[in-house]
Design an enzyme around this catalytic site. Sequence first.
Site, mmCIF file in Angstrom:
data_model
loop_
_atom_site.group_PDB
_atom_site.id
_atom_site.type_symbol
_atom_site.label_atom_id
_atom_site.label_comp_id
_atom_site.label_asym_id
_atom_site.label_seq_id
_atom_site.Cartn_x
_atom_site.Cartn_y
_atom_site.Cartn_z
ATOM 1 N N CYS A 110 0.813 -1.423 -0.142
ATOM 2 C CA CYS A 110 -0.013 -0.039 -0.245
ATOM 3 C C CYS A 110 0.751 1.387 0.251
ATOM 4 C CB CYS A 110 -0.867 -0.024 1.479
ATOM 5 S SG CYS A 110 -2.251 1.307 1.480
ATOM 6 N N HIS A 153 -9.240 -3.533 -2.355
ATOM 7 C CA HIS A 153 -8.510 -3.210 -1.784
ATOM 8 C C HIS A 153 -8.736 -1.377 -1.653
ATOM 9 C CE1 HIS A 153 -4.217 -2.447 -0.525
ATOM 10 N NE2 HIS A 153 -4.018 -0.544 -0.984
ATOM 11 N N GLU A 154 -8.786 -0.598 -2.734
ATOM 12 C CA GLU A 154 -8.557 0.421 -2.879
ATOM 13 C C GLU A 154 -10.308 0.290 -2.063
ATOM 14 O OE1 GLU A 154 -6.225 2.324 -3.134
ATOM 15 O OE2 GLU A 154 -5.573 0.927 -4.124
ATOM 16 N N HIS A 157 -10.562 1.126 1.739
ATOM 17 C CA HIS A 157 -9.529 2.587 1.681
ATOM 18 C C HIS A 157 -10.960 3.025 2.336
ATOM 19 C CE1 HIS A 157 -5.048 2.594 2.010
ATOM 20 N NE2 HIS A 157 -5.331 1.943 1.149
#
Length: 184
Positions: A110, A153-154, A157
Amino acid sequence: MLMMDDIIRDGHPTLRKTAVDVAMPPSEEDRKILESLLEYVKNSQNPEVSSQYGLRPGIGLAAPQINVSKRMIAIHLHDDKGNLYSYALYNPKIVSHSVEKAYLVSGEGCLSVDDDIPGYVGRFARITVKGITLEGEEVKLRLKGLPAICFQHEIDHLNGIMFYDHINKQDPFKPIEGAIAIER
């Protein structure tokens, strides 16, 4: 142009907040932010530009990583067949997912995490994502493999979740039962 100094690091409170939806149509400021996220990811993959400006290479970036707690992500990567996935999306949402899991054998990294945190990150093997493009069009993407992992993953966030939250703390390399191991 975004630089590494614009990317906040692990421990910053914004990374643990749930980001808010972007009002549609987006403001000029929000459009510029989303464009800059995609520009960073593309620039970071260009060896000349990344070395000139000291950019760490990345395949995705979310607005909270530049201290903007709004639901925007940018992804620029090729899958294992060489197909390009280049998207800048407002308000992306996973609308369906497989029961089957997948993980990257090499683990995940990351841009907001300077340390290497080893371990398998269990993700859904296949997902369907809806979002709104820079051009204002709603898209529905069916994803698997690396693109599916990157989108998860994004989107994490945007929900204040870091990739290492998914790693088994007692046994980081414990095989994930029935999961597809993806080489990168």
